[in-house]
Write a protein that holds these residues in place. Structure first.
Motif, PDB file in Angstrom:
ATOM      1  N   LYS A 349     -43.705 -73.945 -53.220  1.00 23.25           N
ATOM      2  CA  LYS A 349     -42.446 -73.676 -52.526  1.00 23.25           C
ATOM      3  C   LYS A 349     -41.852 -72.307 -52.883  1.00 23.25           C
ATOM      4  O   LYS A 349     -41.015 -71.782 -52.148  1.00 23.25           O
ATOM      5  CB  LYS A 349     -41.431 -74.775 -52.799  1.00 23.25           C
ATOM      6  CG  LYS A 349     -40.906 -74.848 -54.215  1.00 23.25           C
ATOM      7  CD  LYS A 349     -39.871 -75.957 -54.347  1.00 23.25           C
ATOM      8  CE  LYS A 349     -39.274 -76.018 -55.752  1.00 23.25           C
ATOM      9  NZ  LYS A 349     -38.275 -77.110 -55.869  1.00 23.25           N
ATOM     10  N   ASN A 350     -42.309 -71.714 -53.993  1.00 21.75           N
ATOM     11  CA  ASN A 350     -41.847 -70.359 -54.331  1.00 21.75           C
ATOM     12  C   ASN A 350     -42.709 -69.274 -53.697  1.00 21.75           C
ATOM     13  O   ASN A 350     -42.497 -68.088 -53.931  1.00 21.75           O
ATOM     14  CB  ASN A 350     -41.777 -70.165 -55.850  1.00 21.75           C
ATOM     15  CG  ASN A 350     -43.138 -70.289 -56.534  1.00 21.75           C
ATOM     16  OD1 ASN A 350     -44.173 -70.405 -55.870  1.00 21.75           O
ATOM     17  ND2 ASN A 350     -43.148 -70.266 -57.858  1.00 21.75           N
ATOM     18  N   GLY A 351     -43.711 -69.700 -52.905  1.00 25.53           N
ATOM     19  CA  GLY A 351     -44.523 -68.755 -52.153  1.00 25.53           C
ATOM     20  C   GLY A 351     -45.799 -68.321 -52.820  1.00 25.53           C
ATOM     21  O   GLY A 351     -46.642 -67.673 -52.190  1.00 25.53           O
ATOM     22  N   TYR A 352     -45.975 -68.659 -54.092  1.00 26.32           N
ATOM     23  CA  TYR A 352     -47.174 -68.233 -54.820  1.00 26.32           C
ATOM     24  C   TYR A 352     -48.320 -69.211 -54.580  1.00 26.32           C
ATOM     25  O   TYR A 352     -48.116 -70.431 -54.515  1.00 26.32           O
ATOM     26  CB  TYR A 352     -46.881 -68.145 -56.319  1.00 26.32           C
ATOM     27  CG  TYR A 352     -46.082 -66.934 -56.717  1.00 26.32           C
ATOM     28  CD1 TYR A 352     -46.710 -65.761 -57.130  1.00 26.32           C
ATOM     29  CD2 TYR A 352     -44.687 -66.943 -56.666  1.00 26.32           C
ATOM     30  CE1 TYR A 352     -45.967 -64.639 -57.487  1.00 26.32           C
ATOM     31  CE2 TYR A 352     -43.941 -65.828 -57.012  1.00 26.32           C
ATOM     32  CZ  TYR A 352     -44.590 -64.681 -57.426  1.00 26.32           C
ATOM     33  OH  TYR A 352     -43.858 -63.561 -57.775  1.00 26.32           O
ATOM     34  N   PRO A 353     -49.547 -68.694 -54.468  1.00 23.62           N
ATOM     35  CA  PRO A 353     -50.700 -69.594 -54.308  1.00 23.62           C
ATOM     36  C   PRO A 353     -50.904 -70.441 -55.553  1.00 23.62           C
ATOM     37  O   PRO A 353     -50.498 -70.050 -56.650  1.00 23.62           O
ATOM     38  CB  PRO A 353     -51.869 -68.626 -54.088  1.00 23.62           C
ATOM     39  CG  PRO A 353     -51.431 -67.321 -54.656  1.00 23.62           C
ATOM     40  CD  PRO A 353     -49.950 -67.271 -54.484  1.00 23.62           C
ATOM     41  N   ILE A 354     -51.529 -71.582 -55.390  1.00 20.20           N
ATOM     42  CA  ILE A 354     -51.663 -72.514 -56.520  1.00 20.20           C
ATOM     43  C   ILE A 354     -52.547 -71.953 -57.624  1.00 20.20           C
ATOM     44  O   ILE A 354     -52.514 -72.457 -58.753  1.00 20.20           O
ATOM     45  CB  ILE A 354     -52.194 -73.885 -56.056  1.00 20.20           C
ATOM     46  CG1 ILE A 354     -53.632 -73.778 -55.520  1.00 20.20           C
ATOM     47  CG2 ILE A 354     -51.265 -74.501 -55.007  1.00 20.20           C
ATOM     48  CD1 ILE A 354     -54.273 -75.117 -55.239  1.00 20.20           C
ATOM     49  N   ASP A 362     -49.174 -78.109 -60.617  1.00 19.13           N
ATOM     50  CA  ASP A 362     -49.647 -79.120 -61.564  1.00 19.13           C
ATOM     51  C   ASP A 362     -50.715 -79.958 -60.867  1.00 19.13           C
ATOM     52  O   ASP A 362     -50.401 -80.754 -59.974  1.00 19.13           O
ATOM     53  CB  ASP A 362     -48.489 -80.003 -62.012  1.00 19.13           C
ATOM     54  CG  ASP A 362     -48.917 -81.054 -63.043  1.00 19.13           C
ATOM     55  OD1 ASP A 362     -50.119 -81.123 -63.364  1.00 19.13           O
ATOM     56  OD2 ASP A 362     -48.026 -81.803 -63.512  1.00 19.13           O
ATOM     57  N   PRO A 363     -51.997 -79.807 -61.227  1.00 15.82           N
ATOM     58  CA  PRO A 363     -53.053 -80.573 -60.548  1.00 15.82           C
ATOM     59  C   PRO A 363     -52.920 -82.077 -60.709  1.00 15.82           C
ATOM     60  O   PRO A 363     -53.502 -82.832 -59.926  1.00 15.82           O
ATOM     61  CB  PRO A 363     -54.343 -80.047 -61.203  1.00 15.82           C
ATOM     62  CG  PRO A 363     -53.910 -79.429 -62.481  1.00 15.82           C
ATOM     63  CD  PRO A 363     -52.542 -78.913 -62.258  1.00 15.82           C
ATOM     64  N   ALA A 364     -52.142 -82.521 -61.696  1.00 15.18           N
ATOM     65  CA  ALA A 364     -51.902 -83.954 -61.848  1.00 15.18           C
ATOM     66  C   ALA A 364     -50.886 -84.456 -60.820  1.00 15.18           C
ATOM     67  O   ALA A 364     -50.803 -85.654 -60.544  1.00 15.18           O
ATOM     68  CB  ALA A 364     -51.413 -84.255 -63.260  1.00 15.18           C
ATOM     69  N   LYS A 365     -50.103 -83.533 -60.261  1.00 18.37           N
ATOM     70  CA  LYS A 365     -49.131 -83.857 -59.217  1.00 18.37           C
ATOM     71  C   LYS A 365     -49.320 -82.851 -58.080  1.00 18.37           C
ATOM     72  O   LYS A 365     -48.469 -81.992 -57.827  1.00 18.37           O
ATOM     73  CB  LYS A 365     -47.708 -83.794 -59.761  1.00 18.37           C
ATOM     74  CG  LYS A 365     -47.442 -84.771 -60.898  1.00 18.37           C
ATOM     75  CD  LYS A 365     -46.030 -84.605 -61.439  1.00 18.37           C
ATOM     76  CE  LYS A 365     -45.772 -85.569 -62.595  1.00 18.37           C
ATOM     77  NZ  LYS A 365     -44.398 -85.388 -63.156  1.00 18.37           N
ATOM     78  N   PRO A 366     -50.441 -82.948 -57.386  1.00 17.84           N
ATOM     79  CA  PRO A 366     -50.839 -81.873 -56.459  1.00 17.84           C
ATOM     80  C   PRO A 366     -49.960 -81.718 -55.233  1.00 17.84           C
ATOM     81  O   PRO A 366     -50.045 -80.691 -54.557  1.00 17.84           O
ATOM     82  CB  PRO A 366     -52.263 -82.278 -56.059  1.00 17.84           C
ATOM     83  CG  PRO A 366     -52.307 -83.751 -56.254  1.00 17.84           C
ATOM     84  CD  PRO A 366     -51.429 -84.031 -57.433  1.00 17.84           C
ATOM     85  N   TYR A 367     -49.126 -82.704 -54.938  1.00 16.49           N
ATOM     86  CA  TYR A 367     -48.327 -82.617 -53.713  1.00 16.49           C
ATOM     87  C   TYR A 367     -46.850 -82.335 -53.991  1.00 16.49           C
ATOM     88  O   TYR A 367     -46.035 -82.340 -53.072  1.00 16.49           O
ATOM     89  CB  TYR A 367     -48.465 -83.918 -52.905  1.00 16.49           C
ATOM     90  CG  TYR A 367     -49.898 -84.372 -52.769  1.00 16.49           C
ATOM     91  CD1 TYR A 367     -50.889 -83.470 -52.379  1.00 16.49           C
ATOM     92  CD2 TYR A 367     -50.277 -85.677 -53.048  1.00 16.49           C
ATOM     93  CE1 TYR A 367     -52.218 -83.864 -52.269  1.00 16.49           C
ATOM     94  CE2 TYR A 367     -51.599 -86.081 -52.935  1.00 16.49           C
ATOM     95  CZ  TYR A 367     -52.559 -85.176 -52.556  1.00 16.49           C
ATOM     96  OH  TYR A 367     -53.863 -85.569 -52.460  1.00 16.49           O
ATOM     97  N   ALA A 368     -46.537 -82.064 -55.241  1.00 17.52           N
ATOM     98  CA  ALA A 368     -45.143 -81.805 -55.616  1.00 17.52           C
ATOM     99  C   ALA A 368     -44.800 -80.329 -55.453  1.00 17.52           C
ATOM    100  O   ALA A 368     -45.591 -79.453 -55.805  1.00 17.52           O
ATOM    101  CB  ALA A 368     -44.903 -82.244 -57.058  1.00 17.52           C
ATOM    102  N   ASP A 369     -43.638 -80.072 -54.900  1.00 19.56           N
ATOM    103  CA  ASP A 369     -43.083 -78.714 -54.820  1.00 19.56           C
ATOM    104  C   ASP A 369     -43.983 -77.740 -54.062  1.00 19.56           C
ATOM    105  O   ASP A 369     -44.075 -76.569 -54.420  1.00 19.56           O
ATOM    106  CB  ASP A 369     -42.792 -78.170 -56.226  1.00 19.56           C
ATOM    107  CG  ASP A 369     -41.760 -79.002 -56.968  1.00 19.56           C
ATOM    108  OD1 ASP A 369     -40.813 -79.473 -56.316  1.00 19.56           O
ATOM    109  OD2 ASP A 369     -41.917 -79.187 -58.189  1.00 19.56           O
ATOM    110  N   ARG A 370     -44.599 -78.211 -53.015  1.00 21.76           N
ATOM    111  CA  ARG A 370     -45.448 -77.334 -52.208  1.00 21.76           C
ATOM    112  C   ARG A 370     -44.616 -76.653 -51.117  1.00 21.76           C
ATOM    113  O   ARG A 370     -43.502 -77.049 -50.784  1.00 21.76           O
ATOM    114  CB  ARG A 370     -46.603 -78.127 -51.574  1.00 21.76           C
ATOM    115  CG  ARG A 370     -47.524 -78.813 -52.554  1.00 21.76           C
ATOM    116  CD  ARG A 370     -48.274 -77.830 -53.446  1.00 21.76           C
ATOM    117  NE  ARG A 370     -49.278 -77.062 -52.756  1.00 21.76           N
ATOM    118  CZ  ARG A 370     -50.551 -77.436 -52.619  1.00 21.76           C
ATOM    119  NH1 ARG A 370     -50.978 -78.589 -53.128  1.00 21.76           N
ATOM    120  NH2 ARG A 370     -51.413 -76.661 -51.993  1.00 21.76           N
ATOM    121  N   ASP A 371     -45.191 -75.620 -50.545  1.00 25.01           N
ATOM    122  CA  ASP A 371     -44.615 -74.928 -49.399  1.00 25.01           C
ATOM    123  C   ASP A 371     -44.233 -75.975 -48.340  1.00 25.01           C
ATOM    124  O   ASP A 371     -45.042 -76.848 -48.006  1.00 25.01           O
ATOM    125  CB  ASP A 371     -45.676 -73.968 -48.853  1.00 25.01           C
ATOM    126  CG  ASP A 371     -45.217 -73.128 -47.677  1.00 25.01           C
ATOM    127  OD1 ASP A 371     -44.321 -73.555 -46.941  1.00 25.01           O
ATOM    128  OD2 ASP A 371     -45.785 -72.039 -47.488  1.00 25.01           O
TER     129      ASP A 371
END
Length: 598
Positions: A349-354, A362-371
């Protein structure tokens, strides 16, 4: 070649010739009324107009076909659930010639080209009297003449994209046909060079531009009485600005590494120039009240959406896309699924690639705080399908092992992701009154032009040049600040855009390509993008991945995100010329890599 190989090849030829007998298309059938002969067409002005109008009917009206999301299933964005689907077999290197999914498009394109060639021949269509009033008659005949040239350019561009490629060390396109010739009859056509095909498409676009208004808009027609024959009622037909957009797309492909071995920069310049012309038109002319808004989210269910440059006619009250995208648990067919590779392309969500530490992924929570674009595009494990304009949860996705939406059943995606883009979130088949919306195909839209311009301008002068009055960075800023279809807002501050643009042309090119992947996924563009960007097969043949999900006893989840779900096995970067046409026409040569299709 040994005797066994010769024997097998002869059998294949026999089967193919039998297939020809059942698949021929009679191009000389009178259009659009089968009760009339070809000569009768010129006696009826409605039938003359029908030569042009039928071509629009030949275009697809949605993304649920082999030119749309299924074509993405032959790229690294999508996995098709059925392993016997023709595009799945293409991707895995097992496609037989008698299941060629592109055969029908060769026929469609040449049939359409035949119709407009008939209209254009000896200016017979243009010289037809359509109306008694000379002024109104000129509006009609000029529009039809321009549309005929534009349609020929469009279907030629389709042929070039699908069938252009390398053959015997030469870049070839398609056989250029400028006369009303039935190519299914006793013809023996040769393919023109790729460059010749580009020049013909461009020439037809320029011819169309001379006859067409810049756009079909009522506010551009000063005489109110003319609006019965000009203006907004012809929205959805080709106009002048659309021909500029076609040229931009053609030049972009022609400039790309696979088709531009000497890296001729003038091709990039032409792509940038024409894309910018479309961008300027949308921002300076089309941005009227209730018209185009550069920040407004795409409305896939509005055939009159202001961000459209060119779209198909629409299917009204349709639910085909929703059926194929939803899993069986929500009355869908789960026909396709997004790959983990595509999921990983979405930034945070901050625009930076993972892959960037600043993203805080956080790969343990891969769907959190995404774009926010991710949540508007893909249904992931534990995601809710929320009814539009409400908080009502219609469905919750359960993709962990042995759950109702998990990979395995034929009605669920094989990747443990389902597709949300282009799904109308007001549709619930359990409602007493089912709300189905129009669906069409947005062939060219505002975002496509931003991406075309950015890619080309970056190649000409880097991310921040001023040659065109807009930089590649500026174009990408417009794209990333745009609202999304799920109600999410774009980036109001974008530090990553600033950082990546400061790293130079190569880094910014990679950024543009990733943004293009995100923006255009499931639209049938990724397949061709992958091929024009590279000169080898290695990148095209990377396997696709899925999410393997375990639900723990405490309700949390463990994710394995690197599991291969389907390999890719291409021996050619190009699609094949239809096998039966190769057998029928000795002058027609096959693209490299399709040795058994010769």
């Amino acid at each position: 070649m040994n005797l066994k190989s010769i024997y097998i090849k002869n059998i294949l030829r026999t089967v193919a010739l039998a297939w020809i007998a059942t698949s021929c298309v009679n191009y000389l059938e009178p259009y659009p009324n089968g009760n009339r002969t070809t000569d009768d067409i010129w006696k009826y002005q409605d039938m003359v107009q029908g030569l042009v109008g039928q071509c629009y009917e030949n275009m697809p009206r949605g993304y649920n076909d082999n030119e749309g999301v299924y074509l993405d299933g032959a790229s690294d964005d999508v996995v098709i659930t059925s392993t016997t689907h023709a595009l799945s077999r293409l991707a895995t290197g097992t496609l037989p010639f008698n299941q060629d999914p592109f055969r029908t498009y060769w026929d469609r394109d040449y049939r359409s080209i035949y119709l407009v060639n008939l209209f254009l021949k000896d200016r017979r269509g243009y010289n037809t009297r359509f109306l008694i009033d000379p002024h109104l008659d000129s509006l009609v005949k000029n529009r039809l003449q321009g549309e005929a040239f534009a349609l020929r350019a469009w279907f030629q561009w389709d042929l070039l994209q699908k069938f252009g490629g390398m053959a015997n060390g030469q870049l070839l396109g398609f056989p250029i046909v400028l006369e009303p010739i039935d190519v299914k009859k006793e013809t023996n056509l040769a393919r023109n060079t790729y460059d010749e095909c580009v020049k013909q498409i461009v020439a037809d676009c320029d011819s169309a531009y001379k006859y067409l208004p810049i756009a079909h808009r009522d506010f551009l027609v000063k005489n109110v009485n003319d609006r019965a024959y000009a203006g907004g009622r012809y929205w959805g037909r080709f106009d002048g600005i659309t021909t500029r957009a076609i040229k931009a797309l053609v030049y972009l492909t022609w400039a790309s590494p696979r088709f531009n071995p000497t890296n001729d920069v003038t091709r990039w310049e032409l792509a940038a120039k024409h894309a910018k012309e479309v961008i300027d038109f949308k921002m300076k002319t089309d941005a009227v009240t209730n018209g185009f808004n550069p920040v407004k989210a795409v409305n896939w269910f509005d055939p009159n959406f202001g961000g459209i440059v060119f779209a198909s006619r629409y299917n009204n009250a349709n639910d085909a896309m929703e059926r194929m995208f939803y899993p069986g648990g929500f009355q869908g067919t789960g026909s396709v699924g997004a790959t983990q590779d595509l999921v990983d392309a979405f930034p945070m969500k901050n625009g930076y690639p993972i892959t960037d530490p600043k993203s805080k992924y956080d790969p343990a929570k891969p769907y959190a705080d995404r774009d926010p674009r991710f949540y508007a595009t893909i249904f992931h494990n534990n995601a809710d399908a929320v009814k539009i304009n409400s908080t009502k949860v219609m469905y919750t996705f359960e993709n962990w092992q042995n759950a109702k939406d998990a990979a395995g059943p034929a009605v669920n995606s094989r990747t443990n992701y389902h597709i949300k883009k282009m799904v109308f979130m007001g549709l619930n088949w359990s409602d007493n009154s089912i709300n189905r919306q129009p669906h069409s195909k947005f062939f060219i839209r505002w975002e496509h032009m931003l991406l075309t311009f950015a890619e080309a301008a970056n190649q000409v002068e880097g991310p921040s040049g001023a040659k065109y009055g807009m930089s590649a960075k500026d174009a990408m800023a417009y794209l990333r600040k745009k609202d999304n279809t799920d109600g999410g807002k774009g980036f109001t501050t974008d530090p990553y855009l600033t950082e990546i643009s400061s790293q130079g042309k190569a880094a910014f090119d990679g950024f543009i390509k990733n943004e293009r992947r995100i923006e255009t996924c499931f639209e049938g563009l990724r397949f061709f993008d992958q091929r024009r960007w590279t000169t080898n097969l290695t990148d095209i043949n990377k396997p696709t991945h899925m999410a393997r999900i375990i639900r723990n006893s405490d309700g949390t989840f463990t994710y394995k995100l690197n599991e291969v779900v389907e390999a890719r096995s291409y021996t050619s970067a190009f699609l094949p010329i239809p096998y039966d046409e190769i057998l029928r026409m000795s002058s027609l040569v096959q693209n490299d890599g399709w040795e058994t299709w010769k």
